[in-house]
Design an enzyme around this catalytic site. Structure first.
Site, mmCIF file in Angstrom:
data_model
loop_
_atom_site.group_PDB
_atom_site.id
_atom_site.type_symbol
_atom_site.label_atom_id
_atom_site.label_comp_id
_atom_site.label_asym_id
_atom_site.label_seq_id
_atom_site.Cartn_x
_atom_site.Cartn_y
_atom_site.Cartn_z
ATOM 1 N N GLU A 440 0.829 -1.224 0.000
ATOM 2 C CA GLU A 440 0.000 0.000 0.000
ATOM 3 C C GLU A 440 0.857 1.266 0.000
ATOM 4 O O GLU A 440 0.602 2.214 0.758
ATOM 5 C CB GLU A 440 -0.986 -0.015 1.180
ATOM 6 C CG GLU A 440 -2.014 -1.122 1.043
ATOM 7 C CD GLU A 440 -3.256 -0.921 1.899
ATOM 8 O OE1 GLU A 440 -3.376 0.114 2.557
ATOM 9 O OE2 GLU A 440 -4.111 -1.824 1.876
HETATM 10 C C1 LIG Z 1 3.044 -9.299 0.308
HETATM 11 C C2 LIG Z 1 2.671 -8.271 -0.705
HETATM 12 C C3 LIG Z 1 1.336 -8.068 -1.015
HETATM 13 C C4 LIG Z 1 0.976 -7.174 -2.017
HETATM 14 N N1 LIG Z 1 -0.332 -7.056 -2.398
HETATM 15 C C5 LIG Z 1 -0.625 -6.336 -3.519
HETATM 16 C C6 LIG Z 1 -1.939 -6.356 -4.077
HETATM 17 O O1 LIG Z 1 -2.849 -6.986 -3.542
HETATM 18 N N2 LIG Z 1 -2.172 -5.669 -5.215
HETATM 19 C C7 LIG Z 1 -1.192 -4.953 -5.833
HETATM 20 O O2 LIG Z 1 -1.450 -4.366 -6.873
HETATM 21 N N3 LIG Z 1 0.065 -4.881 -5.312
HETATM 22 C C8 LIG Z 1 0.369 -5.571 -4.189
HETATM 23 N N4 LIG Z 1 1.642 -5.532 -3.665
HETATM 24 C C9 LIG Z 1 2.638 -4.709 -4.308
HETATM 25 C C10 LIG Z 1 3.139 -3.555 -3.461
HETATM 26 O O3 LIG Z 1 2.198 -2.519 -3.464
HETATM 27 C C11 LIG Z 1 4.499 -3.162 -4.068
HETATM 28 O O4 LIG Z 1 5.410 -4.151 -3.624
HETATM 29 C C12 LIG Z 1 4.943 -1.817 -3.669
HETATM 30 O O5 LIG Z 1 4.188 -0.883 -4.387
HETATM 31 C C13 LIG Z 1 6.435 -1.580 -3.922
HETATM 32 O O6 LIG Z 1 6.858 -2.050 -5.176
HETATM 33 P P1 LIG Z 1 8.188 -2.940 -5.258
HETATM 34 O O7 LIG Z 1 8.085 -4.005 -4.243
HETATM 35 O O8 LIG Z 1 8.367 -3.335 -6.665
HETATM 36 O O9 LIG Z 1 9.357 -1.973 -4.809
HETATM 37 P P2 LIG Z 1 10.060 -0.868 -5.700
HETATM 38 O O10 LIG Z 1 9.053 0.007 -6.335
HETATM 39 O O11 LIG Z 1 11.082 -1.499 -6.552
HETATM 40 O O12 LIG Z 1 10.774 0.007 -4.588
HETATM 41 C C14 LIG Z 1 12.014 -0.377 -3.971
HETATM 42 C C15 LIG Z 1 12.354 0.651 -2.909
HETATM 43 O O13 LIG Z 1 12.545 1.919 -3.509
HETATM 44 C C16 LIG Z 1 11.771 2.889 -2.847
HETATM 45 N N5 LIG Z 1 11.409 3.920 -3.817
HETATM 46 C C17 LIG Z 1 10.837 3.791 -5.034
HETATM 47 N N6 LIG Z 1 10.699 4.971 -5.614
HETATM 48 C C18 LIG Z 1 11.195 5.902 -4.762
HETATM 49 C C19 LIG Z 1 11.349 7.310 -4.772
HETATM 50 N N7 LIG Z 1 10.948 8.061 -5.768
HETATM 51 N N8 LIG Z 1 11.913 7.897 -3.712
HETATM 52 C C20 LIG Z 1 12.334 7.171 -2.643
HETATM 53 N N9 LIG Z 1 12.230 5.847 -2.592
HETATM 54 C C21 LIG Z 1 11.678 5.219 -3.615
HETATM 55 C C22 LIG Z 1 10.578 2.144 -2.296
HETATM 56 O O14 LIG Z 1 10.036 2.827 -1.177
HETATM 57 C C23 LIG Z 1 11.239 0.828 -1.899
HETATM 58 O O15 LIG Z 1 11.800 0.961 -0.621
HETATM 59 C C24 LIG Z 1 1.996 -6.409 -2.663
HETATM 60 C C25 LIG Z 1 3.337 -6.585 -2.307
HETATM 61 C C26 LIG Z 1 3.685 -7.498 -1.357
HETATM 62 C C27 LIG Z 1 5.129 -7.695 -1.035
#
Ligand SMILES: Cc1cc2nc3c(=O)[nH]c(=O)nc-3n(C[C@H](O)[C@H](O)[C@H](O)COP(=O)(O)OP(=O)(O)OC[C@H]3O[C@@H](n4cnc5c(N)ncnc54)[C@H](O)[C@@H]3O)c2cc1C
Length: 753
Positions: A440
């Site tokens: 989220e």
């Molecule tokens: C268990 C689980 C359940 C989930 N459930 C759902 C679901 O039901 N539906 C759905 O659609 N998604 C779901 N998600 C997806 C979740 O919303 C994403 O994992 C999340 O948006 C982050 O994406 P990412 O993991 O690819 O990290 P990335 O986007 O690759 O980010 C990596 C790191 O970089 C940081 N970051 C990125 N951009 C910036 C910036 N501009 N400035 C500073 N920091 C930055 C992030 O905060 C993070 O710490 C789920 C994820 C998990 C792990």
């Protein structure tokens, strides 16, 4: 010529030009994200002049009779059916009867109106249900919260057509359909708008008829409830190359309801998120055809998906994860206090050591603060607000407080919490923390970009209006609008500057405060910090303009100040709403002094890192003439807060009210409760033996220091403690190779769209 028009042409016009160059233009997605949801108490805080009387008049969050009986009935029954060890380590899923129970009792329909067969609960009831369930099983809590948060039901209620609501909501309410929300894909995580999942408008055959529809190709991952969902709330980019919908070719992000039994969908494989066995997994679609009327809101909402998602997110993330975090935080406080009371080292309960009390104090305060903020947020939501900045604050700070709490709890429990097994009641919370931090809206991004970034634009009294004026197409109207808000902004800045100066130099002694006796000084200090924050926020925006977007460290620190102002005002409101209870005053003190220390630290570090050093020095002189003076709660306050967790009291019960602590399968927490109560009840007997320097119970009986009944009670207490202190072990052959054989994203047969 009037004075106004002279001012407009001679002074405002050049400033207008400068502002157009300094402030970045907003992209469509940025504008939609920034303007989603609405503002509330956050805008009062941002103005530097919070109206405490209006704030305290906000009715506290409360449950209706029906909501209370749902908590006392189905929720407690559900908790009794759950066994987290079995779910996570044996079954890999909730038991079938639990799934049936959840559907039958409408746990997935808390936000659906009664007219459609749902429970139509308030935000607070929704939150209370998640909190109680989470105190027994995080897997069950996540399963319950997803359909009630961002997802098809929420989107349908906000944006669906009447026909869609009539068809889908009753089916979602009675469990015929199980929804999930599919936004995230391999390429697009935090930057969800960059997804490559796409839909192309075309004609096709659906249920034997040729209709205009969308051919979809996608590859999503991490989707909670995905593997068992019957309908996806799918987000994709829509293209209309043949202009079948009449306008441009690129139509933008769109959200549709996609039944998972359509040809071309691959679904069912599972991820293992930190070994928490809620249903979560990837799914793909290959040339899946859906009719246009499966787009949520129909043709009218084509291309408006991003705004829909941002708006739906604003409410959901103020409830779900904060409630789960509040449960975990309160549970950590309760069990750690109890454990510190029953576990002895060097002949005394470890809770009597200052080193342990230094951990128990923040545990108690975290539980108080987080629940105060949760209730305040729910009160706002139940007034019909949809405060996007507050829900971002809640998401980040609730999960961080949960992480802080579980770290303290693990350290105090030491080996007992490290050894995994059915009797370990902390390991699953510890493992699940990164899930809460990531989902989220990942915390680093939300803290660094959203809280202050969105807060500044939404909550600042004039900034958004100025930005909108700059984007006005008619140049004369643009100048007129800008002139009006710019000069109102200048007036606001000047009055806030002098207010902040006066309050800072008088150390917050004269701020406004409702007449609330013991905590009056705290309102005044919050007033002082709110004014200082408003000045610093204005100065930073003026000095850095659009480049603040890249100065994430500054933005994060300013966001921390806004967040602390919110959390601390929630603490004062809770104390007020609960009748200013003297026994809870230490918790209020702890929270306020810790928060003030954070605020002063962040003010200092923003000032230390502002590139314009002369301005920074002047602001330092005005806002913090003597530098950082607040060092957090005193040792005495820490000790007094720790003591709340070490003995039965109304204060301790208030911190953990509503948690499931009842005996049930593998209910190790109920055993801890029993041991704690027995140890407390027999304390006077132990003291009697200690004073008589008698260590042998037979001796004590012989000498008449104990009667038979008292000796039996002491034995019962010792046995209960021994049961809690025991940890699990397993036959070596049971700990064999894992049965899970994963494939990775790159193994997926992803078709390039
Ligand atoms: C268990 C689980 C359940 C989930 N459930 C759902 C679901 O039901 N539906 C759905 O659609 N998604 C779901 N998600 C997806 C979740 O919303 C994403 O994992 C999340 O948006 C982050 O994406 P990412 O993991 O690819 O990290 P990335 O986007 O690759 O980010 C990596 C790191 O970089 C940081 N970051 C990125 N951009 C910036 C910036 N501009 N400035 C500073 N920091 C930055 C992030 O905060 C993070 O710490 C789920 C994820 C998990 C792990």
């Amino acid at each position: 010529m009037t004075i106004k028009s002279i001012r407009r042409n001679l002074i405002t016009r050049p400033i207008f030009g400068l502002a157009q160059r300094a402030l970045p233009g907003l992209s469509k997605t940025e504008r939609e994200a920034l303007t989603a949801g609405d503002i509330w108490w956050d805008s009062d805080l941002f103005s530097g002049r919070p109206d405490w009387h209006k704030f305290l008049d906000t009715p506290p969050a409360a449950l209706s009779k029906a909501e209370q009986s749902f908590l006392d009935g189905p929720v407690r029954e559900l908790c009794g059916m759950l066994d987290e060890w079995e779910i996570n380590h044996t079954r890999g899923d909730l038991p079938e009867e639990v799934w049936e129970f959840l559907k039958r009792e409408k746990f997935f329909a808390m936000i659906i109106p009664k007219d459609y067969g749902g429970l139509e609960f308030s935000a607070f009831a929704n939150s209370e249900v998640v909190r109680t369930v989470a105190s027994r099983s995080l897997v069950a809590a996540v399963t319950v919260m997803v359909p009630n948060s961002l997802g098809p039901a929420e989107l349908l209620m906000q944006f669906g057509t009447q026909e869609q609501r009539d068809f889908w909501l009753p089916r979602l309410a009675d469990g015929r359909e199980l929804p999930c929300f599919a936004l995230t894909s391999t390429e697009a995580g935090s930057d969800a708008a960059s997804m490559v999942d796409r839909g192309v408008v075309c004609k096709g055959i659906f249920k034997g008829r040729e209709v205009i529809g969308i051919r979809l190709n996608w590859s999503k991952r991490y989707i909670t409830l995905g593997p068992v969902a019957t309908v996806l709330g799918l987000a994709f980019k829509l293209f209309d190359p043949d202009k079948l919908l009449g306008e441009g070719e690129v139509r933008g992000i769109t959200v549709a309801l996609v039944p998972t039994d359509l040809p071309g969908i691959e679904i069912g494989r599972r991820h293992l998120p930190a070994m928490q066995m809620f249903q979560n997994g990837p799914n793909q679609g290959h040339d899946v055809f859906i009719p246009l009327d499966l787009v949520i809101g129909g043709e009218a909402q084509v291309g408006k998906g991003w705004r829909m998602l941002m708006s739906a997110l604003a409410a959901g993330r103020g409830i779900s994860l904060p409630s789960l975090s509040a449960a975990a935080t309160a549970l950590c406080a309760r069990v750690t206090g109890s454990y510190a009371r029953i576990r002895k080292q060097f002949g005394i309960p470890i809770g009597h050591f200052e080193g342990i009390q230094e951990r128990l104090g923040p545990l108690a305060a975290n539980a108080y603060v987080l629940d105060a903020a949760r209730r305040l947020t729910c009160a706002g939501l139940d007034q019909g607000r949809n405060p996007s900045v507050i829900s971002a604050i809640m998401k980040v700070h609730a999960t961080y407080l949960m992480r802080d709490s579980i770290d303290h709890a693990m350290d105090v429990h030491a080996g007992k919490a490290v050894i995994d097994g059915p009797s370990n009641y902390l390991a699953d919370i510890y493992r699940a923390i990164p899930v809460g931090i990531t989902v989220e809206g990942a915390n680093i991004l939300t803290r660094s970009m959203i809280i202050f970034g969105q807060g500044a634009i939404r909550c600042h009294p004039w900034l958004l209006q100025e930005m909108l004026a700059l984007e006005e197409h008619d140049p004369q109207k643009a100048l007129e609008n800008f002139d009006a808000c710019f000069w109102a902004h200048v007036k606001h800045s000047i009055t806030t500057f002098f207010r902040a100066w006066f309050f800072s130099w008088t150390f917050g002694r004269f701020g406004s405060a409702p007449d609330t006796g013991r905590v009056k000084a705290y309102y005044r200090r919050l007033d002082r910090y709110a004014a200082a924050f408003a000045v610093l926020a204005d100065a930073t925006l003026l000095l850095l303009g659009g480049s603040l977007k890249r100065r994430e460290m500054l933005s994060a620190r300013l966001g921390d100040i806004l967040a602390e102002l919110f959390l601390l005002s929630a603490v004062l409101k809770r104390w007020h709403d609960e009748g200013q209870l003297e026994e809870d005053l230490m918790l209020v003190k702890f929270a306020m002094h810790r928060g003030f220390a954070v605020i002063e630290n962040r003010l200092r570090t923003v000032l230390a890192n502002l590139p314009q050093r002369l301005v920074a020095s002047v602001l330092q002189f005005i806002l913090m003439p003597l530098g950082v003076l607040e060092h957090g709660p005193s040792d005495q306050v820490v000790k007094r807060c720790a003591e709340i967790l070490l003995a039965p009291s109304a204060s301790r019960d208030r911190l953990t009210a509503g948690l499931f602590l009842t005996p049930a399968a593998n209910a190790n927490i109920a055993e801890l409760e029993q041991a704690f109560n027995l140890v407390c009840e027999t304390e006077s007997l132990r003291r009697r033996l200690h004073d008589a320097r008698c260590v042998d119970r037979h001796d004590a009986l012989a000498k008449g220091l104990l009667n038979e009944d008292e000796a039996a009670r002491l034995r019962e207490s010792d046995d209960a403690v021994a049961r809690v202190l025991a940890v699990d072990d397993f036959p070596a052959e049971e700990l064999g190779e894992s049965n899970f054989r994963p494939t990775t994203d790159t193994d997926d047969q992803r078709e390039s769209p």
